[in-house]
Write a protein that holds these residues in place. Structure first.
Motif, mmCIF file in Angstrom:
data_model
loop_
_atom_site.group_PDB
_atom_site.id
_atom_site.type_symbol
_atom_site.label_atom_id
_atom_site.label_comp_id
_atom_site.label_asym_id
_atom_site.label_seq_id
_atom_site.Cartn_x
_atom_site.Cartn_y
_atom_site.Cartn_z
ATOM 1 N N ARG A 258 19.119 33.159 82.317
ATOM 2 C CA ARG A 258 18.899 32.347 80.965
ATOM 3 C C ARG A 258 17.920 33.120 80.253
ATOM 4 O O ARG A 258 17.852 32.968 79.022
ATOM 5 C CB ARG A 258 18.269 30.853 81.500
ATOM 6 C CG ARG A 258 18.313 30.096 80.169
ATOM 7 C CD ARG A 258 17.604 28.826 80.887
ATOM 8 N NE ARG A 258 17.695 27.805 79.522
ATOM 9 C CZ ARG A 258 17.119 26.670 79.572
ATOM 10 N NH1 ARG A 258 16.044 26.294 80.294
ATOM 11 N NH2 ARG A 258 17.358 25.768 78.409
ATOM 12 N N GLU A 261 19.795 35.668 78.410
ATOM 13 C CA GLU A 261 20.432 35.148 77.396
ATOM 14 C C GLU A 261 19.507 34.895 76.082
ATOM 15 O O GLU A 261 19.761 35.374 74.901
ATOM 16 C CB GLU A 261 21.100 34.030 77.845
ATOM 17 C CG GLU A 261 21.818 33.239 76.667
ATOM 18 C CD GLU A 261 22.311 31.728 76.969
ATOM 19 O OE1 GLU A 261 23.543 31.551 76.571
ATOM 20 O OE2 GLU A 261 21.382 31.206 77.663
ATOM 21 N N THR A 265 19.569 36.607 72.316
ATOM 22 C CA THR A 265 19.673 35.721 71.086
ATOM 23 C C THR A 265 18.597 36.052 70.211
ATOM 24 O O THR A 265 19.037 35.960 68.768
ATOM 25 C CB THR A 265 19.757 34.096 71.549
ATOM 26 O OG1 THR A 265 20.744 33.972 72.381
ATOM 27 C CG2 THR A 265 20.006 33.284 70.321
ATOM 28 N N GLU A 301 20.897 28.958 66.268
ATOM 29 C CA GLU A 301 21.651 27.582 66.410
ATOM 30 C C GLU A 301 23.183 27.859 67.071
ATOM 31 O O GLU A 301 23.311 26.636 67.808
ATOM 32 C CB GLU A 301 21.709 26.748 64.825
ATOM 33 C CG GLU A 301 20.419 26.490 64.215
ATOM 34 C CD GLU A 301 20.706 26.122 62.757
ATOM 35 O OE1 GLU A 301 19.633 25.609 62.562
ATOM 36 O OE2 GLU A 301 21.676 26.509 62.206
ATOM 37 N N ALA A 302 23.799 28.737 66.521
ATOM 38 C CA ALA A 302 25.050 28.957 67.460
ATOM 39 C C ALA A 302 25.113 29.230 68.985
ATOM 40 O O ALA A 302 25.971 28.743 69.749
ATOM 41 C CB ALA A 302 25.683 30.152 66.716
ATOM 42 N N ALA A 303 23.757 29.725 69.410
ATOM 43 C CA ALA A 303 23.516 29.771 70.808
ATOM 44 C C ALA A 303 22.925 28.526 71.491
ATOM 45 O O ALA A 303 22.770 28.566 72.703
ATOM 46 C CB ALA A 303 22.677 30.799 71.159
ATOM 47 N N GLY A 304 22.792 27.419 70.900
ATOM 48 C CA GLY A 304 22.477 26.047 71.265
ATOM 49 C C GLY A 304 21.018 25.972 71.255
ATOM 50 O O GLY A 304 20.496 24.986 71.994
ATOM 51 N N TYR A 305 20.127 26.910 70.762
ATOM 52 C CA TYR A 305 18.574 26.720 70.838
ATOM 53 C C TYR A 305 17.968 26.536 69.714
ATOM 54 O O TYR A 305 16.658 26.706 69.447
ATOM 55 C CB TYR A 305 18.260 28.230 71.179
ATOM 56 C CG TYR A 305 18.631 28.126 72.739
ATOM 57 C CD1 TYR A 305 17.891 27.662 73.868
ATOM 58 C CD2 TYR A 305 19.475 29.454 72.941
ATOM 59 C CE1 TYR A 305 18.184 28.046 74.885
ATOM 60 C CE2 TYR A 305 19.914 29.594 74.312
ATOM 61 C CZ TYR A 305 19.138 29.148 75.249
ATOM 62 O OH TYR A 305 19.682 29.404 76.515
ATOM 63 N N GLY A 306 18.975 25.740 68.587
ATOM 64 C CA GLY A 306 18.167 25.497 67.199
ATOM 65 C C GLY A 306 17.137 24.807 67.261
ATOM 66 O O GLY A 306 16.049 25.046 66.432
ATOM 67 N N GLU A 307 16.804 23.611 68.238
ATOM 68 C CA GLU A 307 15.663 23.011 68.173
ATOM 69 C C GLU A 307 14.619 23.456 68.818
ATOM 70 O O GLU A 307 13.367 22.873 68.877
ATOM 71 C CB GLU A 307 15.830 21.521 68.821
ATOM 72 C CG GLU A 307 17.085 20.788 68.214
ATOM 73 C CD GLU A 307 16.569 20.257 66.977
ATOM 74 O OE1 GLU A 307 15.447 19.981 66.553
ATOM 75 O OE2 GLU A 307 17.284 20.478 65.944
ATOM 76 N N SER A 308 14.660 24.802 69.342
ATOM 77 C CA SER A 308 13.764 25.458 70.045
ATOM 78 C C SER A 308 13.301 26.401 69.330
ATOM 79 O O SER A 308 12.231 27.144 69.680
ATOM 80 C CB SER A 308 14.267 25.883 71.451
ATOM 81 O OG SER A 308 14.609 24.576 72.293
#
Length: 388
Positions: A258, A261, A265, A301-308
């Motif tokens: 993780r 990853e 990103t 955002e595409a990697a799923g971490y937009g809110e972070s």
């Protein structure tokens, strides 16, 4: 003072009659930069740079010394009534650019107090934002400043690589964040640079706090498996352009999947913003700061971490580390100012997972005629680990 012919052209393009600069107690670094102010500024100073005619300064009688070489007319005042009387004929019926930002949309442009704007409007002025003028005349680097920045950038990169390469081999040996911070400061200063604030050193979960500040006695001790974030900024002097970088290390041989990853990103987001700027310049297409922010944000955002990703992608850099020029921002603000040749800024996307770790990768960009010049010359590509 700035080039009068260039200013006349810029004022015409902006559709204004002049640029009215206001200075008081350091509230407006744009005025300080453009006018080359030094010395005391404990009273209100107004300087009108008109599209037609000579510059005019309205200055208090006790602070005229700094204007002895002013290339125009100086109107002294002492009483408030004299100030108002001096300003009225200068501003009435004119459209004037000043450092304001409607609804505080871009705080770095919102430098003039509301009461000053009220006064000028009562005296008959129409006041509009000066953002385009700030980018062109206040945020641009001189050739000497650009060279100072390049040299500082290479020094910071060398120190960061060396410090992290050493630090990631110290888990379990009592290394604290403050101790590593002190080592970095000493190494940077030994190579001729100066700080304005100490660098950020964050171990483990503290790296998920973007503007974390370590304090002796409450700082973390490096443990096996900790991520190490180092954010450092310094320059050749306090009167030139600093460099500002963030580097990442891992106290172990191989970071967990993780962590790896998230690093990939963030690195990809950094590079996507720079590539968008390069493509726009190659295509001779104007590009604004918010567009580069969106390029980086889309990757995260595409990697799923937009809110972070909880801050803008980059900030202006001029003589102030967080400068008055265009920011890479469509998140905290919507900065629609163009990225022009001669300006500089950071590119520093990040992903922060509270209680676990955070990763930010930061480089700087100086806009030259051929596109973005990235500093340092060799940005971080791989995370620094104990087996690197």
């Amino acid at each position: 003072m700035i080039d009068r012919a260039g200013l006349k052209e810029a004022l015409a393009e902006a559709g204004v009659d002049g640029w009215l600069l206001y200075a008081f107690h350091g509230l407006n670094p744009v005025a300080v930069r453009v006018l080359g102010l030094s010395g005391l500024n404990t009273r209100r100073l107004f300087v009108l740079l008109p599209r037609e005619g000579e510059p005019v300064a309205v200055a208090h009688k006790i602070e005229l010394q700094g204007l002895k070489d002013f290339p125009g007319r100086v109107i002294p005042y002492a009483r408030w009534s004299e100030l108002h009387a001096a300003l009225a004929p200068l501003v009435a019926g004119r459209t004037l650019a000043m450092e304001i930002s409607p609804e505080d949309a871009v705080p770095y442009l919102d430098r003039v107090p509301y009461g000053v704007i009220e006064l000028l409007r009562r005296l008959g002025a129409k006041v509009v934002p000066s953002g385009a003028l700030v980018s062109r005349f206040a945020a641009q680097w001189s050739p000497a400043e650009a060279e100072d920045h390049r040299q500082a950038a290479e020094i910071l990169a060398a120190v960061a690589r060396e410090a992290l390469t050493w630090a990631v081999r110290q888990p379990g040996k009592g290394l604290t964040e403050v101790a590593l911070q002190a080592k970095v400061i000493a190494d940077v200063e030994a190579r001729g640079l100066v700080f304005d604030d100490p660098p950020i050193v964050a171990f483990g979960a503290n790296s998920a706090k973007p503007h974390y500040e370590p304090h002796a006695g409450s700082d973390a001790v490096l443990q096996e498996g900790d991520l190490v974030l180092l954010d450092l900024w310094a320059g050749k002097s306090h009167s030139t352009v600093f460099a500002d970088q963030t580097w990442i290390g891992y106290a172990g041989k191989r970071p967990p999947d993780r962590v790896a990853e998230v690093w990939r990103t963030v690195r990809a987001a950094r590079d996507a913003a720079i590539q968008m700027i390069a493509d726009a310049v190659a295509e001779r297409r104007p590009i604004a700061g918010h567009e580069a922010d969106r390029a980086a944000r889309r990757v995260i955002e595409a990697a799923g971490y937009g809110e972070s990703f909880v801050h803008r992608t980059g900030h202006s850099i001029d003589r102030d580390l967080h400068g008055s020029g265009p920011h890479l921002d469509d998140y905290e603000t919507h900065d629609d100012r163009r990225l022009l040749p001669g300006i500089g800024f950071s590119v520093e996307p990040g992903i922060y997972l509270p209680g676990a770790f955070g990763i930010r990768s930061e480089v700087n960009v100086f806009m030259v005629s051929g596109g973005p010049e990235v500093t340092p010359r060799e940005p971080q590509v791989e995370m620094i680990t104990s087996d690197a």
